[in-house]
Design a protein around this motif. Structure first.
Motif, PDB file in Angstrom:
ATOM      1  N   ALA A  59       0.838  -1.209   0.000  1.00  0.00           N
ATOM      2  CA  ALA A  59       0.000   0.000   0.000  1.00  0.00           C
ATOM      3  C   ALA A  59       0.866   1.249   0.000  1.00  0.00           C
ATOM      4  O   ALA A  59       2.019   1.224   0.427  1.00  0.00           O
ATOM      5  N   TYR A  60       0.281   2.313  -0.499  1.00  0.00           N
ATOM      6  CA  TYR A  60       0.839   3.652  -0.338  1.00  0.00           C
ATOM      7  C   TYR A  60       0.266   4.178   0.974  1.00  0.00           C
ATOM      8  O   TYR A  60      -0.932   4.399   1.082  1.00  0.00           O
ATOM      9  N   THR A  61       1.100   4.334   1.987  1.00  0.00           N
ATOM     10  CA  THR A  61       0.602   4.656   3.333  1.00  0.00           C
ATOM     11  C   THR A  61       1.051   6.022   3.839  1.00  0.00           C
ATOM     12  O   THR A  61       0.832   6.332   5.007  1.00  0.00           O
ATOM     13  N   ALA A  62       1.667   6.837   2.978  1.00  0.00           N
ATOM     14  CA  ALA A  62       2.111   8.170   3.399  1.00  0.00           C
ATOM     15  C   ALA A  62       0.899   9.099   3.412  1.00  0.00           C
ATOM     16  O   ALA A  62       0.572   9.739   2.405  1.00  0.00           O
ATOM     17  N   VAL A  63       0.206   9.127   4.549  1.00  0.00           N
ATOM     18  CA  VAL A  63      -1.090   9.795   4.646  1.00  0.00           C
ATOM     19  C   VAL A  63      -1.006  11.265   4.250  1.00  0.00           C
ATOM     20  O   VAL A  63      -1.845  11.766   3.477  1.00  0.00           O
ATOM     21  N   ASP A  64      -0.015  11.979   4.736  1.00  0.00           N
ATOM     22  CA  ASP A  64       0.081  13.406   4.421  1.00  0.00           C
ATOM     23  C   ASP A  64       0.560  13.650   2.997  1.00  0.00           C
ATOM     24  O   ASP A  64       0.052  14.537   2.304  1.00  0.00           O
ATOM     25  N   ALA A  65       1.523  12.868   2.539  1.00  0.00           N
ATOM     26  CA  ALA A  65       2.023  13.027   1.174  1.00  0.00           C
ATOM     27  C   ALA A  65       0.927  12.770   0.147  1.00  0.00           C
ATOM     28  O   ALA A  65       0.921  13.375  -0.939  1.00  0.00           O
ATOM     29  N   ALA A  66      -0.024  11.897   0.489  1.00  0.00           N
ATOM     30  CA  ALA A  66      -1.104  11.576  -0.448  1.00  0.00           C
ATOM     31  C   ALA A  66      -1.973  12.774  -0.770  1.00  0.00           C
ATOM     32  O   ALA A  66      -2.606  12.818  -1.840  1.00  0.00           O
ATOM     33  N   GLU A  67      -2.009  13.766   0.109  1.00  0.00           N
ATOM     34  CA  GLU A  67      -2.819  14.952  -0.160  1.00  0.00           C
ATOM     35  C   GLU A  67      -2.349  15.672  -1.418  1.00  0.00           C
ATOM     36  O   GLU A  67      -3.153  16.273  -2.137  1.00  0.00           O
ATOM     37  N   ASP A  68      -1.062  15.628  -1.701  1.00  0.00           N
ATOM     38  CA  ASP A  68      -0.510  16.262  -2.900  1.00  0.00           C
ATOM     39  C   ASP A  68      -0.147  15.253  -3.978  1.00  0.00           C
ATOM     40  O   ASP A  68       0.325  15.634  -5.056  1.00  0.00           O
ATOM     41  N   ASP A  69      -0.333  13.972  -3.708  1.00  0.00           N
ATOM     42  CA  ASP A  69       0.062  12.923  -4.643  1.00  0.00           C
ATOM     43  C   ASP A  69      -1.007  11.844  -4.684  1.00  0.00           C
ATOM     44  O   ASP A  69      -0.719  10.653  -4.648  1.00  0.00           O
ATOM     45  N   GLU A  70      -2.266  12.277  -4.788  1.00  0.00           N
ATOM     46  CA  GLU A  70      -3.372  11.326  -4.723  1.00  0.00           C
ATOM     47  C   GLU A  70      -3.359  10.363  -5.905  1.00  0.00           C
ATOM     48  O   GLU A  70      -3.757   9.200  -5.770  1.00  0.00           O
TER      49      GLU A  70
END
Length: 288
Positions: A59-70
């Motif tokens: 999984a992609y689990t970088a919760v904060d990074a996902a906000e800019d890399d959805e």
């Protein structure tokens, strides 16, 4: 015994899951990049061949990074999950797909049932909710196992962070207005094994330790396990520690499916932390 494939075996949960399954007598293969790439359908098809049960811990689990890399998070958590589920279905095998409490709204005050509507507030949550939908659509023989606040000896975790802060500072703060279920990877691994071994119905299962607490409560419990004064950690508000991704304020998951199908749910989180402590803090005697 079943032949298992654990995808994402190098991660915190994957490492413990491989060990637990082998300890229970199963034949287990652990796979991670470059052995399998969930973004490549052919790679998924080759990897799952010959296995009875496939567990998707990737999984992609970088919760904060996902906000800019959805888009990237969606590729791994939804598209990649779909590729793997399609390969598992074609092989005639069963899938265990690991999901998260971030798929629920997180604004309630009572534990969320497995059939509660999904209403994720973050990019990470949206991509994991999409992954749940995708694996159900592609592979009917799927257990979706939602977990939360994972920690273990083989990765970065909040208990390890608390222990480090205790060494570096006399006092520090932790968020007290987010409530969830700290979950030990070993207990989750055992729970996954028991669900599959029992032939429990496919569907959504909540794989979290029992009870509930805040991050502040967890930090205090870690200090207690280290023989330190829990008063050294003070409560702070989410607003005092702003992060890019919104966090659920209450994401406790109900365990109704376990009782309904005659299975013992995972133990209480405080008991789990106590049992995990020797592995989490092997040098506890050296702590201040």
């Amino acid at each position: 015994m079943a032949r298992w494939l654990v995808v994402g075996a190098a991660g915190m949960l994957g490492t413990d899951l491989v060990a637990v399954l082998r300890g229970r007598g199963h034949e287990v293969v652990g796979a991670d990049l470059p052995d399998i790439d969930v973004l490549d359908p052919a790679s998924c098809a080759a990897a799952v061949r010959g296995h009875d049960v496939v567990v998707n811990c990737a999984a992609y689990t970088a919760v904060d990074a996902a906000e800019d890399d959805e888009a990237r998070a969606f590729a791994v958590n939804a598209v990649g999950a779909a590729h793997l589920a399609r390969a598992v279905a074609a092989e005639g095998s069963a899938l265990v797909h690991i999901s998260t409490d971030y798929v629920v709204a997180g604004d309630g005050s009572r534990p969320y049932a497995a059939d509660a509507p999904v209403a994720p507030a973050s990019a990470y949550g949206r991509t994991k909710a999409a992954g749940e939908w995708a694996v159900r659509a592609e592979c009917p023989r799927t257990w979706v196992v939602r977990t939360a606040w994972l920690y273990g000896a083989h990765g970065r975790s909040i208990p390890a962070t608390v222990a480090r802060l205790a060494r570096e500072r006399e006092t520090f703060g932790f968020v007290a207005d987010q409530v969830g279920q700290p979950t030990w990877t070993v207990d989750l691994a055992e729970g996954i094994a028991r669900v599959v071994e029992a032939g429990a119905p496919y569907g959504t299962w909540h794989g979290t330790n029992g009870g509930e607490t805040s991050w502040h409560g967890l930090a205090q419990a870690v200090l207690e396990e280290l023989g330190l004064d829990p008063a050294r950690v003070s409560p702070i508000a989410t607003a005092d520690y702003p992060l890019p991704a919104p966090r659920p304020s209450y994401s406790v998951l109900a365990h109704d499916m376990w009782a309904e199908h005659g299975l013992e749910p995972l133990p209480h989180w405080r008991d789990a932390l106590h049992r995990a402590a020797p592995a989490l803090f092997p040098d506890a005697a050296a702590h201040p």
